[in-house]
Design a protein around this motif. Sequence first.
Motif, PDB file in Angstrom:
ATOM      1  N   PHE A 183       0.835  -1.199   0.000  1.00 43.65           N
ATOM      2  CA  PHE A 183       0.000   0.000   0.000  1.00 43.65           C
ATOM      3  C   PHE A 183       0.873   1.254   0.000  1.00 43.65           C
ATOM      4  O   PHE A 183       0.619   2.207  -0.755  1.00 43.65           O
ATOM      5  N   LEU A 184       1.902   1.262   0.839  1.00 41.12           N
ATOM      6  CA  LEU A 184       2.776   2.438   0.919  1.00 41.12           C
ATOM      7  C   LEU A 184       3.582   2.629  -0.363  1.00 41.12           C
ATOM      8  O   LEU A 184       3.824   3.778  -0.776  1.00 41.12           O
ATOM      9  N   ALA A 185       3.984   1.530  -0.985  1.00 39.88           N
ATOM     10  CA  ALA A 185       4.707   1.650  -2.258  1.00 39.88           C
ATOM     11  C   ALA A 185       3.810   2.301  -3.312  1.00 39.88           C
ATOM     12  O   ALA A 185       4.247   3.191  -4.061  1.00 39.88           O
ATOM     13  N   LEU A 186       2.549   1.875  -3.372  1.00 39.54           N
ATOM     14  CA  LEU A 186       1.599   2.460  -4.321  1.00 39.54           C
ATOM     15  C   LEU A 186       1.346   3.935  -4.008  1.00 39.54           C
ATOM     16  O   LEU A 186       1.348   4.784  -4.902  1.00 39.54           O
ATOM     17  N   TRP A 187       1.126   4.223  -2.745  1.00 40.98           N
ATOM     18  CA  TRP A 187       0.869   5.611  -2.329  1.00 40.98           C
ATOM     19  C   TRP A 187       2.078   6.497  -2.636  1.00 40.98           C
ATOM     20  O   TRP A 187       1.929   7.588  -3.190  1.00 40.98           O
ATOM     21  N   ILE A 190       2.903   7.963  -6.111  1.00 40.21           N
ATOM     22  CA  ILE A 190       2.238   9.218  -6.498  1.00 40.21           C
ATOM     23  C   ILE A 190       2.783  10.386  -5.688  1.00 40.21           C
ATOM     24  O   ILE A 190       3.274  11.377  -6.244  1.00 40.21           O
ATOM     25  N   THR A 191       2.723  10.265  -4.355  1.00 39.00           N
ATOM     26  CA  THR A 191       3.074  11.424  -3.512  1.00 39.00           C
ATOM     27  C   THR A 191       4.561  11.739  -3.527  1.00 39.00           C
ATOM     28  O   THR A 191       4.949  12.877  -3.272  1.00 39.00           O
ATOM     29  N   ASN A 196      -0.181  14.703  -5.395  1.00 36.77           N
ATOM     30  CA  ASN A 196      -0.653  15.037  -4.057  1.00 36.77           C
ATOM     31  C   ASN A 196      -1.456  13.875  -3.477  1.00 36.77           C
ATOM     32  O   ASN A 196      -1.687  12.860  -4.142  1.00 36.77           O
ATOM     33  N   GLU A 197      -1.924  14.037  -2.235  1.00 36.93           N
ATOM     34  CA  GLU A 197      -2.597  12.936  -1.560  1.00 36.93           C
ATOM     35  C   GLU A 197      -3.977  12.648  -2.151  1.00 36.93           C
ATOM     36  O   GLU A 197      -4.425  11.501  -2.142  1.00 36.93           O
ATOM     37  N   LYS A 323      14.396   4.911  -7.084  1.00 35.06           N
ATOM     38  CA  LYS A 323      13.995   5.710  -5.925  1.00 35.06           C
ATOM     39  C   LYS A 323      13.436   4.773  -4.860  1.00 35.06           C
ATOM     40  O   LYS A 323      12.302   4.304  -4.967  1.00 35.06           O
ATOM     41  N   LEU A 324      14.274   4.486  -3.871  1.00 34.02           N
ATOM     42  CA  LEU A 324      13.888   3.548  -2.823  1.00 34.02           C
ATOM     43  C   LEU A 324      13.454   4.329  -1.588  1.00 34.02           C
ATOM     44  O   LEU A 324      14.268   4.954  -0.909  1.00 34.02           O
ATOM     45  N   LEU A 325      12.169   4.302  -1.301  1.00 31.87           N
ATOM     46  CA  LEU A 325      11.617   4.993  -0.139  1.00 31.87           C
ATOM     47  C   LEU A 325      11.812   4.154   1.113  1.00 31.87           C
ATOM     48  O   LEU A 325      11.999   2.935   1.038  1.00 31.87           O
ATOM     49  N   THR A 326      11.768   4.808   2.256  1.00 30.12           N
ATOM     50  CA  THR A 326      11.811   4.100   3.539  1.00 30.12           C
ATOM     51  C   THR A 326      10.591   4.506   4.353  1.00 30.12           C
ATOM     52  O   THR A 326       9.885   5.469   4.020  1.00 30.12           O
TER      53      THR A 326
END
Length: 358
Positions: A183-187, A190-191, A196-197, A323-326
Amino acid sequence: MKFPLMVAGAEKLVSIWRRKFVYWMTLGICLSSILASCGLGFNPNQNNIELTLVSFAVTRAAYENIIPQFTQTWQKEHHQNVIINQSYGGSGSQTRAVLDGLDADIVALALALDVKKIQQAGLIEPGWEEELPNNSIVHKSVAAIVTREGNPKNIKNWTDLVKPEIQVITANPKTSGGAKWNFLALWGSITKNGGNEEQALEFITKIFQNAPVLPRDAREASDVFFNQEQGDALINYENEIILAANHGEKLPYIVPEINISIDNPVAVVDKNVNKHKNRQVAEAFLQYLFTPTAQKEFAKVGFRSIDTAISNEVGQDFPQVDKLLTIQDFGGWNQVQDKFFADGGIFDKVENAVANKS
C-alpha cells in the motif's frame, strides 16, 4: 558379647550418614531453587531446550534451512538439543496471536510496528531495536508486480494497475504486514513523484477496485494467483516471487523504479523467555540470523541481505531501484498506522469507496 554394641554403633553411624545426606540433599535443592528463582534456569542435566518462533508467512522457506544449521551448531558447542517450534502466518495475524497468548520466545515479523505492539503490551522490553545488529532488521525486500506468461496485459509499472481490464491480487493491509508495505509503495509512487494525496487516494482506490479478493497474507496471495490462477497481476514481496520461481512457478515480474525498502525485524519476547528460562539460546539464535551463513540462506529464497558482502555477491539477482523509499519518508510507523491503517484511516476510505462503487 560385643556384637550388639557393634550393631548399635553401626546404626548410629548410619543415622549420622542419613542426616548428613538429607542435609546436603536439602541444601542442593535449596541452591537449585535459589538459582531458578534468580532466573538463571540452572539445570546441568537439561539436554533439551525448546523455543517457539513466530514469524510471517513468507519466511518459512528460509527458516527451514537455517534452523537445522543453528541447532547442529548449538548441539556441538553446548551438548544440548534445541527444539524450535514454528508458527507462520500473516504478520498482523501473528502479532495478534502473540498478544492473545501464543507463547512466542522469538518474533520475526514483517514490520517494526508489529513488534512495537507486542512491546506496548509489556511482552518485549523497550530498546529491543538496539539489541541486535542493523537495528534488529534481519533482511529486506521490495514490492514487485508479477504478470502472466508473456505479460499479455503489457504491465510495466504501478500506473498500469488502474486499467479497468486488469485484475490485481494483493493481500489485505488489515491482516498482512506485506500488504501494508504494498500500500505504501503504491501511495508513494504518487506522492513522492510529484502528485498530491488526493491523487494518491484516487489512484489507489482504482487499484483496489480491480482486486477481486483480498487474501490474508502474502503466502495466500501467491496461492490465489499461482494455484487458483486468479488475476492478471500480483503485488507481492520480491522474495516471495523469487521463491515461487525456485519452485517452478516462474513468471515475468517487474520491480517498479519507485519502491519501498521492506525492512523485517526480529526480537526476543522478554516476558516469555524469562518464564521459560531459555534466554541464552533465544538470543544466540537471533545473533545467528545475522551471520553470513544465515544471510546466504535468506538470499537464496529471495530476501535482500543486510550483509554488504552477501549483497555484493548476489547483487546481480536483484534489480536496482531508482527511488527507494523508507518508512521514515512517510513519518515512521506510528504516524503511518494512524494515518493509513487504523479504523477510519485512509485504507478504510478506500474500502468504503470500493464497496459503494460495487
